[in-house]
Design an enzyme around this catalytic site. Sequence first.
Site, mmCIF file in Angstrom:
data_model
loop_
_atom_site.group_PDB
_atom_site.id
_atom_site.type_symbol
_atom_site.label_atom_id
_atom_site.label_comp_id
_atom_site.label_asym_id
_atom_site.label_seq_id
_atom_site.Cartn_x
_atom_site.Cartn_y
_atom_site.Cartn_z
ATOM 1 N N ASP A 111 0.866 -1.181 0.000
ATOM 2 C CA ASP A 111 0.000 0.000 0.000
ATOM 3 C C ASP A 111 0.906 1.235 0.000
ATOM 4 O O ASP A 111 1.451 1.610 -1.037
ATOM 5 C CB ASP A 111 -0.893 -0.112 1.245
ATOM 6 C CG ASP A 111 -1.964 0.948 1.321
ATOM 7 O OD1 ASP A 111 -2.229 1.618 0.330
ATOM 8 O OD2 ASP A 111 -2.556 1.115 2.411
ATOM 9 N N PHE A 160 -9.969 -0.314 0.242
ATOM 10 C CA PHE A 160 -9.553 -1.233 1.300
ATOM 11 C C PHE A 160 -10.209 -2.583 1.042
ATOM 12 O O PHE A 160 -11.431 -2.719 1.054
ATOM 13 C CB PHE A 160 -9.944 -0.701 2.684
ATOM 14 C CG PHE A 160 -9.336 -1.503 3.783
ATOM 15 C CD1 PHE A 160 -8.049 -1.232 4.226
ATOM 16 C CD2 PHE A 160 -10.022 -2.565 4.363
ATOM 17 C CE1 PHE A 160 -7.461 -1.990 5.228
ATOM 18 C CE2 PHE A 160 -9.438 -3.334 5.368
ATOM 19 C CZ PHE A 160 -8.165 -3.044 5.796
ATOM 20 N N VAL A 161 -9.381 -3.581 0.795
ATOM 21 C CA VAL A 161 -9.890 -4.890 0.386
ATOM 22 C C VAL A 161 -9.686 -5.939 1.481
ATOM 23 O O VAL A 161 -8.806 -5.804 2.332
ATOM 24 C CB VAL A 161 -9.206 -5.370 -0.919
ATOM 25 C CG1 VAL A 161 -9.554 -4.471 -2.079
ATOM 26 C CG2 VAL A 161 -7.698 -5.461 -0.750
HETATM 27 P P1 5GP Z 1 1.818 -0.319 3.876
HETATM 28 O O1 5GP Z 1 2.915 -0.208 4.888
HETATM 29 O O2 5GP Z 1 2.264 -0.718 2.505
HETATM 30 O O3 5GP Z 1 0.970 0.927 3.846
HETATM 31 O O4 5GP Z 1 0.804 -1.399 4.426
HETATM 32 C C1 5GP Z 1 1.088 -2.713 4.418
HETATM 33 C C2 5GP Z 1 0.103 -3.496 5.234
HETATM 34 O O5 5GP Z 1 -1.102 -2.769 5.485
HETATM 35 C C3 5GP Z 1 -0.328 -4.729 4.490
HETATM 36 O O6 5GP Z 1 0.583 -5.783 4.673
HETATM 37 C C4 5GP Z 1 -1.695 -4.966 5.102
HETATM 38 O O7 5GP Z 1 -1.533 -5.655 6.312
HETATM 39 C C5 5GP Z 1 -2.227 -3.576 5.385
HETATM 40 N N1 5GP Z 1 -3.078 -3.105 4.287
HETATM 41 C C6 5GP Z 1 -2.821 -2.135 3.381
HETATM 42 N N2 5GP Z 1 -3.837 -1.992 2.517
HETATM 43 C C7 5GP Z 1 -4.767 -2.906 2.872
HETATM 44 C C8 5GP Z 1 -6.062 -3.273 2.347
HETATM 45 O O8 5GP Z 1 -6.602 -2.752 1.352
HETATM 46 N N3 5GP Z 1 -6.705 -4.277 2.999
HETATM 47 C C9 5GP Z 1 -6.194 -4.910 4.089
HETATM 48 N N4 5GP Z 1 -6.933 -5.870 4.638
HETATM 49 N N5 5GP Z 1 -4.985 -4.600 4.606
HETATM 50 C C10 5GP Z 1 -4.287 -3.607 3.996
#
Ligand code: 5GP
Length: 187
Positions: A111, A160-161
């Site tokens: 993300d 958000f999935v």
């Molecule tokens: P980042 O550090 O890249 O922002 O976030 C990574 C983590 O956030 C992912 O491994 C996941 O646990 C959570 N995350 C980010 N986007 C989503 C989403 O759309 N759905 C869910 N269930 N978790 C997300």
Amino acid sequence: MPKYLAGKYSHSQIAEVLIDAPAIEARVADLGAAISRDYAGTIPLLVGVLRGCIVLMADLLRQITIPVNLDFIAISSYGPTTRSSGVVRIQKDLETSIEGRHVLLIEDIVDTGLTLGYTLRMLRSRKPASLAVGTLLDKPARRLVDIDLKYRCFEIPDKFVVGYGLDFDQLYRNLPFICVLRPELYS
Ligand code: 5GP
């Protein structure tokens, strides 16, 4: 959509299925073939980032035709809401030394990239022979950290999935597809 959703899960909670089970299966097969080809002649260490990776990891392992080793790491990222807490810390470290190993980090979703960026820096300091990332989902619209994704199965919009390992408040990991819940459930 499967007919078996019952009890706390009902079809009325799902706003939209973004990626169905056959599409996931096909892309995971492609990913397994690519890893088997690219790492032929080595024994790569697949590192799953808990807990979101578990469904992907279970399916992916069975699509890889070369010998592999497996380990897991747990990094805290989001709390019980859909917003980034900004807090990143190791909750469970690897049990394997990665020095001199070909390491492939397996992620559920990238993300902002903050969690992954931190994890990669930490793993790189342990001197692996190579370090690469494979992710099921890529949400590039929200990226804050530039990260090279060697493999990714799907690019998705800024939604958000849940499902196929991904949770909301520790639920919905067991859905066999990737979907968006109704907005009122997230608030
Ligand atoms: P980042 O550090 O890249 O922002 O976030 C990574 C983590 O956030 C992912 O491994 C996941 O646990 C959570 N995350 C980010 N986007 C989503 C989403 O759309 N759905 C869910 N269930 N978790 C997300």
